[in-house]
Structures are given as structure tokens and as C-alpha cells.
Design a protein around this motif. Structure first.
Motif, PDB file in Angstrom:
ATOM      1  N   ILE A 197      -6.437  -6.329  -1.435  1.00 20.87           N
ATOM      2  CA  ILE A 197      -6.706  -5.210  -0.515  1.00 20.87           C
ATOM      3  C   ILE A 197      -7.230  -5.697   0.840  1.00 20.87           C
ATOM      4  O   ILE A 197      -6.691  -5.325   1.896  1.00 20.87           O
ATOM      5  CB  ILE A 197      -7.646  -4.187  -1.181  1.00 20.87           C
ATOM      6  CG1 ILE A 197      -6.888  -3.505  -2.331  1.00 20.87           C
ATOM      7  CG2 ILE A 197      -8.142  -3.142  -0.179  1.00 20.87           C
ATOM      8  CD1 ILE A 197      -7.700  -2.523  -3.150  1.00 20.87           C
ATOM      9  N   HIS A 254      -5.284   7.696  -2.507  1.00 17.40           N
ATOM     10  CA  HIS A 254      -4.829   7.413  -1.138  1.00 17.40           C
ATOM     11  C   HIS A 254      -5.896   7.570  -0.060  1.00 17.40           C
ATOM     12  O   HIS A 254      -6.747   8.443  -0.152  1.00 17.40           O
ATOM     13  CB  HIS A 254      -3.682   8.364  -0.760  1.00 17.40           C
ATOM     14  CG  HIS A 254      -2.594   8.396  -1.765  1.00 17.40           C
ATOM     15  ND1 HIS A 254      -2.328   9.505  -2.529  1.00 17.40           N
ATOM     16  CD2 HIS A 254      -1.723   7.446  -2.150  1.00 17.40           C
ATOM     17  CE1 HIS A 254      -1.322   9.229  -3.352  1.00 17.40           C
ATOM     18  NE2 HIS A 254      -0.952   8.000  -3.141  1.00 17.40           N
ATOM     19  N   PHE A 271       3.324   0.278   3.844  1.00 16.33           N
ATOM     20  CA  PHE A 271       2.602   1.541   3.642  1.00 16.33           C
ATOM     21  C   PHE A 271       3.632   2.641   3.856  1.00 16.33           C
ATOM     22  O   PHE A 271       4.782   2.345   4.211  1.00 16.33           O
ATOM     23  CB  PHE A 271       1.428   1.664   4.633  1.00 16.33           C
ATOM     24  CG  PHE A 271       1.890   1.672   6.064  1.00 16.33           C
ATOM     25  CD1 PHE A 271       2.253   2.855   6.694  1.00 16.33           C
ATOM     26  CD2 PHE A 271       2.020   0.487   6.781  1.00 16.33           C
ATOM     27  CE1 PHE A 271       2.721   2.864   7.994  1.00 16.33           C
ATOM     28  CE2 PHE A 271       2.492   0.488   8.093  1.00 16.33           C
ATOM     29  CZ  PHE A 271       2.845   1.679   8.696  1.00 16.33           C
ATOM     30  N   PHE A 276       0.863  -1.184   0.000  1.00 14.65           N
ATOM     31  CA  PHE A 276       0.000   0.000   0.000  1.00 14.65           C
ATOM     32  C   PHE A 276       0.900   1.236   0.000  1.00 14.65           C
ATOM     33  O   PHE A 276       0.483   2.321   0.406  1.00 14.65           O
ATOM     34  CB  PHE A 276      -0.906   0.025   1.238  1.00 14.65           C
ATOM     35  CG  PHE A 276      -1.841  -1.154   1.346  1.00 14.65           C
ATOM     36  CD1 PHE A 276      -2.561  -1.593   0.248  1.00 14.65           C
ATOM     37  CD2 PHE A 276      -2.007  -1.819   2.556  1.00 14.65           C
ATOM     38  CE1 PHE A 276      -3.427  -2.678   0.343  1.00 14.65           C
ATOM     39  CE2 PHE A 276      -2.876  -2.895   2.674  1.00 14.65           C
ATOM     40  CZ  PHE A 276      -3.582  -3.327   1.568  1.00 14.65           C
ATOM     41  N   LEU A 296      -2.167   5.085   2.892  1.00 17.74           N
ATOM     42  CA  LEU A 296      -2.483   3.779   2.303  1.00 17.74           C
ATOM     43  C   LEU A 296      -2.894   3.990   0.860  1.00 17.74           C
ATOM     44  O   LEU A 296      -3.897   4.659   0.589  1.00 17.74           O
ATOM     45  CB  LEU A 296      -3.628   3.113   3.074  1.00 17.74           C
ATOM     46  CG  LEU A 296      -3.363   2.814   4.544  1.00 17.74           C
ATOM     47  CD1 LEU A 296      -4.624   2.265   5.202  1.00 17.74           C
ATOM     48  CD2 LEU A 296      -2.221   1.817   4.686  1.00 17.74           C
ATOM     49  N   ASN A 297      -2.140   3.421  -0.067  1.00 24.47           N
ATOM     50  CA  ASN A 297      -2.458   3.577  -1.488  1.00 24.47           C
ATOM     51  C   ASN A 297      -3.353   2.417  -1.931  1.00 24.47           C
ATOM     52  O   ASN A 297      -3.073   1.261  -1.625  1.00 24.47           O
ATOM     53  CB  ASN A 297      -1.149   3.575  -2.287  1.00 24.47           C
ATOM     54  CG  ASN A 297      -1.407   3.315  -3.754  1.00 24.47           C
ATOM     55  OD1 ASN A 297      -1.694   2.183  -4.146  1.00 24.47           O
ATOM     56  ND2 ASN A 297      -1.332   4.330  -4.570  1.00 24.47           N
ATOM     57  N   PHE A 298      -4.440   2.749  -2.644  1.00 27.97           N
ATOM     58  CA  PHE A 298      -5.319   1.681  -3.125  1.00 27.97           C
ATOM     59  C   PHE A 298      -5.282   1.518  -4.645  1.00 27.97           C
ATOM     60  O   PHE A 298      -5.979   0.674  -5.197  1.00 27.97           O
ATOM     61  CB  PHE A 298      -6.765   1.909  -2.650  1.00 27.97           C
ATOM     62  CG  PHE A 298      -7.333   3.268  -2.984  1.00 27.97           C
ATOM     63  CD1 PHE A 298      -7.851   3.544  -4.242  1.00 27.97           C
ATOM     64  CD2 PHE A 298      -7.361   4.275  -2.020  1.00 27.97           C
ATOM     65  CE1 PHE A 298      -8.366   4.792  -4.544  1.00 27.97           C
ATOM     66  CE2 PHE A 298      -7.876   5.532  -2.321  1.00 27.97           C
ATOM     67  CZ  PHE A 298      -8.379   5.792  -3.587  1.00 27.97           C
ATOM     68  N   MET A 323     -11.002  -1.052   0.217  1.00 25.23           N
ATOM     69  CA  MET A 323     -10.126  -0.681   1.326  1.00 25.23           C
ATOM     70  C   MET A 323     -10.943  -0.135   2.501  1.00 25.23           C
ATOM     71  O   MET A 323     -10.710  -0.499   3.657  1.00 25.23           O
ATOM     72  CB  MET A 323      -9.070   0.329   0.873  1.00 25.23           C
ATOM     73  CG  MET A 323      -8.020   0.566   1.920  1.00 25.23           C
ATOM     74  SD  MET A 323      -6.626   1.560   1.348  1.00 25.23           S
ATOM     75  CE  MET A 323      -5.526   0.328   0.681  1.00 25.23           C
TER      76      MET A 323
END
Ligand SMILES: Cc1ncc(COP(=O)(O)O)c(C=O)c1O
Length: 489
Positions: free
Chosen positions: A456, A403, A428, A118, A446-448, A381
Motif C-alpha cells: 500500500i 474504498h 486505480f 488499487f 482507491l481500493n485498499f 493507505m
């Protein structure tokens, strides 16, 4: 970076010395590399500062490193080979920083098989419009002139297409090779060393590096769930007389939040009152999930205070290295002239592809697929956070972009969590990478957009286990630093 074995009979300082020596001799730490400051390394390794001091002293005694005033401990390199024929390599290396330890820690997690990231700042590859770009490359190359230089301010039809979309004239648009260069040129052309800029904090990390290298003073402005905090800005502008204010009003990186319409209006008014330029960095704007684009600051600015930057990197592909500035013509002209001695031109081939992408309606088609795909990942997420995270963990809900900003309960910190998360195989970016202060220390970006949808839920479940473990430790030992058992390597 270094890994110490507390169960070994070898003293910790000797272990540290041996590992550093091996890296210096192998060239992994080249001459000129600055070793981490003693206190920082001691904290990261969870050891006493004297352990690091003793290790560095041993290295210095062997002539492998040297303490320099103002530079800390710097690698000198392996001792020179002796003998008349010995080849003495050209001493190119200057003082370079060792890899930022946090980045090294994150990379070490991501590299492990089965890890879930993430921490990325891009999309997963299947979301890029590869087929369309391949087709347009072929098409554009029918004309060999596409392999030439092109005009300094960018390909006119592309400037015109962007101008039309923004409701401005083409002389207000400049094409550059990425927002990073746009920011760099703005700082060089419009700022002098010693000037002050207001920068929202937390903020996009590479901006901070640019302002730092331009020798300007950065005064932080807080950001909350409604974007940049405008209350108090009047006073800051009066007191510091800044030249520019840097903001990411839409789907902020790292916070994911969006500046409210009311705050946008007030911000423009304040800029006009104090004659402060606003740099609006907007790479995520096209990636909205509500069906409605957010009006840019630029569109609310009749006085030409806003220098707008956007980029193909987040909505199309960072490999095209294309960005554009939309600003008053004198700003465009000055920056275009300055770019002549920096990168000369943006790649004409890519500009032609981008222009055809817009002209043939492929961008709209691509975004029509991309927005729901990103929204699906965001929703997965959010559901997973809701389902797995213990009480006390909270997050902002972004209406677009890449994010989610998640906040840990006191006294946990994101850096501590990264170590635990590494054990679970999930990465993360800790918030303090983006600025100082409580908000940053307890925050996680947190990158989705990068993980696959099926990663995820399990990734957030792993992260939640790490949070729970820290909370349990906290309850037992009151959260002493001693509970950190080492770096994530
Ligand atoms: C807010 C922001 N600005 C600029 C950039 C850099 O974009 P580019 O690839 O156009 O240089 C990024 C990339 O992460 C970003 O998040």
C-alpha cells in the motif's frame, strides 16, 4: 488497445489501420464488434480525428468494417474463404461492444509484473474464510440432498437466520445468486420502460447498466461526504415522480462515505410523502471499523418503502454468489416468481454452507478478524496519502468498506493520471467510470482491500509521483491535451 509510434516513418493512420486489421483477421475483434467512435479514439490516442477517420476508411475499403447508422463502425470480419468446400462459420456474432477502453487500460497495467492494484473490487485471497468454507462444504455434503435444487425463495433456515438478524419475518427475505441479479429482478419486476429512477451519482457502475437495459430514465442525485444529498430531493421527486430511488448509504462504492442518521430519517420521510420506493444496496455494511454497525435504512422504515439488498460477496466471498432481498412480502413474492424464469434457484449447496456459517457463529468470528485487517489496510493507505500526496490532493476517510475516494486539484483529471500511473506500475479506477461531472472526473477510487499491506505505501508513493509529474507538466504547458502521449498499453 492501440499503440502508435510517433517516431516511426509510417503515417499514424496506417499504423492504426494495420493494428486494427491484424486484430480483425486474428479474431481478437470478432464480427459485430463496435469500434470506438472516431472522436473518442482520437482523444484517447492523442491524435487528430482525421487520423482515425482515414484508418476506418481503409478498413471499410477492404470490407473489414462497415459504418452503420446509429451503430458507428462495426467489424464485418475477415473476407470469406473462396471455393466450394470452404467452411462458412455460423454467423452468431451480434453487435457486441469492444472491451470498455478504460477497463482494457486498467487490465494492461495490472498484468505487468510488479504492478500494484488499487483498482480491484474484492479482497486479497488470504482474507477469505477458506478453511471454514472447506470444512462446512464437507459437513454439508454428508447429506446428498445438499446437491438438489431447494426452494425457489431460498433455503428456509437461511431466510430465517437473515430475518432474525434484521428483525423481520422470513417471508420478507428472498435469497438470490448475488446483488447483481437482485437489482436486475427489481428493475424488471417493479419498473416499466419509460419510468424514472433517482440514482445517486457517482454510483456503483453495474447498477447504471441495469437501469439502462431496463429502458428507464435515470435522474442523478448528488452525493457528498455525508452521503446522498437530501436537500433538493423533495423538488426532484415532485418534478420527476420517480418510482424508485437507488442508494448505497453505508460505505458507498465508489466514495466510501456513509449517509448521516439525520439524512436517513429525512430520506424515509420523503419516500413516504412521495410514495417512492427506496432500494438500499448494502453489501459493505458488516465491514465497519468503529465497533458500531450503522443502522440500515430498512430498520428506520415502518412503512415498507425500503427494499434492502445485501450480499455475501464483500464480507465473506463473492464466489458463493449469495445475496438477499429484505422487502415487503408482496415484493418478495413477485421477485421470487420472476426469478423462476431467470436463474431458477440460488445454489443450494452454498446456501447450506452459508446457513451453517451463521448457525455455528463462524461469521462473527470471521468478521472479528476481517474488520481489523481491513482497517489496518485503510490506515496504511491514509498514512501513505498524507505522507506522499502533494498539496491540493484530498480524500474522504471511510469508516468501513473497501474504498477511499481521492480528489485531484484542478485541472488534473483522473483519466490523465491513469496514463501516468501506468508508467509507475500502479492502477486505480478513475471516477468518471462511476458517473459524469466534475466530481467524478477529478476523483479516483482507491481500493485498499485487495493490495497486500506491504504494497500500500509503495503503491501510493508511485501514484503521488505520477500526480507530481502531471502537476509539473501543468505548470509548464498549461495542461494542454497534447501532453497526453498515448494510451496505457
Ligand atoms: C455496491 C455494490 N452492489 C453490488 C455489488 C455486486 O455484488 P454481488 O457480487 O452480490 O453481485 C457490488 C460489487 O462490487 C457493489 O459494490
Amino acid at each position: 488497445m492501440f499503440k502508435l509510434d510517433r517516431t516511426s516513418a509510417t503515417p499514424l493512420y496506417r499504423q492504426l489501420y494495420a493494428q486494427a486489421k491484424e486484430r480483425i483477421l486474428s479474431g481478437a475483434l470478432p464480427p459485430g464488434t463496435r469500434l470506438p467512435p472516431e472522436r473518442t479514439l482520437a482523444r484517447r490516442l492523442g491524435v487528430n480525428r482525421t487520423t482515425v477517420v482515414n484508418a476506418y476508411r481503409e478498413l471499410a475499403a477492404e470490407g473489414l468494417v462497415e459504418g452503420r447508422v446509429g451503430h458507428g463502425t462495426v467489424v464485418l470480419g475477415p473476407p470469406e474463404p473462396r471455393g466450394a468446400d470452404a467452411v462458412r462459420p455460423m454467423p452468431w456474432a451480434g453487435p457486441t461492444e469492444a472491451e470498455e477502453p478504460l477497463v482494457a487500460d486498467i487490465n494492461a497495467i495490472i498484468r505487468r509484473p510488479g504492478a500494484i492494484s488499487f483498482a480491484h473490487g474484492e479482497m486479497s485471497p488470504e482474507l477469505y474464510p477458506a478453511e471454514a468454507v472447506a470444512h462446512l462444504m464437507q459437513q454439508v455434503l454428508q447429506d446428498p440432498a445438499a446437491l438438489g435444487y431447494g426452494p425457489i425463495a431460498g433455503l428456509m433456515p437461511l431466510r430465517q437466520a437473515i430475518a432474525d438478524a434484521m428483525g423481520v419475518t422470513a417471508d420478507q427475505v428472498l435469497i438470490l445468486a448475488g446483488s447483481q441479479i437482485a437489482l436486475y429482478l427489481i428493475s424488471r419486476v417493479l419498473l416499466q420502460p419509460g419510468d424514472t429512477v433517482l440514482v445517486e451519482m457517482p454510483s456503483y457502475i453495474n447498477t447504471l447498466g441495469i437501469f439502462d437495459s431496463a429502458g428507464v430514465r435515470v435522474v442523478p442525485v448528488p452525493v457528498d461526504q455525508h452521503g446522498l444529498v437530501v436537500d433538493g430531493l423533495d423538488e426532484l421527486m415532485l418534478r420527476y415522480q420517480p418510482k424508485l430511488l437507488f442508494t448505497l448509504p453505508t460505505f458507498h462504492n465508489p466514495l466510501g462515505v456513509t449517509l448521516t442518521p439525520e439524512r436517513r430519517r429525512r430520506l424515509i420521510q420523503l419516500a413516504a410523502r412521495h410514495q417512492v420506493g427506496i432500494v438500499e444496496d448494502d453489501p459493505y455494511g458488516p465491514l465497519h471499523f468503529t465497533g458500531q454497525p450503522v443502522p440500515t435504512l430498512k430498520s428506520l422504515d415502518p412503512g415498507g418503502y425500503v427494499i434492502y439488498i445485501s450480499s455475501a460477496s464483500k464480507a465473506v466471498s463473492p464466489a458463493l454468489r449469495l445475496a438477499w432481498i429484505v422487502a415487503a412480502p408482496p415484493v418478495v413474492e413477485r421477485i421470487a416468481r420472476a426469478r423462476g424464469s431467470l436463474d431458477f434457484r440460488a445454489a443450494l449447496l452454498n446456501q447450506r454452507v452459508m446457513e451453517a456459517f451463521l448457525r455455528e457463529g463462524l461469521l462473527a468470528e470471521h468478521l472479528g478478524r476481517l474488520r481489523p485487517a481491513l482497517k489496518e489496510r485503510r490506515d496504511l493507505m491514509l498514512e501513505a496519502l498524507q505522507r506522499y500526496m502533494p498539496d491540493g490532493v484530498s480524500w474522504y476517510v471511510p469508516e468501513g468498506g473497501y474504498h477511499i475516494w481521492c480528489r485531484l486539484p484542478r485541472p488534473l483529471t483522473a483519466r490523465r493520471l491513469l496514463t501516468e500511473a501506468g508508467r509507475e506500475g500502479v492502477a486505480f479506477v478513475p471516477g468518471d467510470f462511476y458517473g459524469a461531472g466534475q466530481m467524478a472526473r477529478r476523483g479516483l477510487r482507491l481500493n485498499f482491500s485487495y493490495p497486500r499491506p506491504e504494497e500500500i505505501g509503495p503503491g501510493i508513493a508511485r501514484l503521488a509521483r505520477a500526480v507530481e509529474r502531471l502537476l509539473r507538466e501543468e505548470a509548464v504547458d498549461g495542461g494542454e491535451e497534447a501532453s497526453i502521449s498515448g494510451p496505457v498499453v
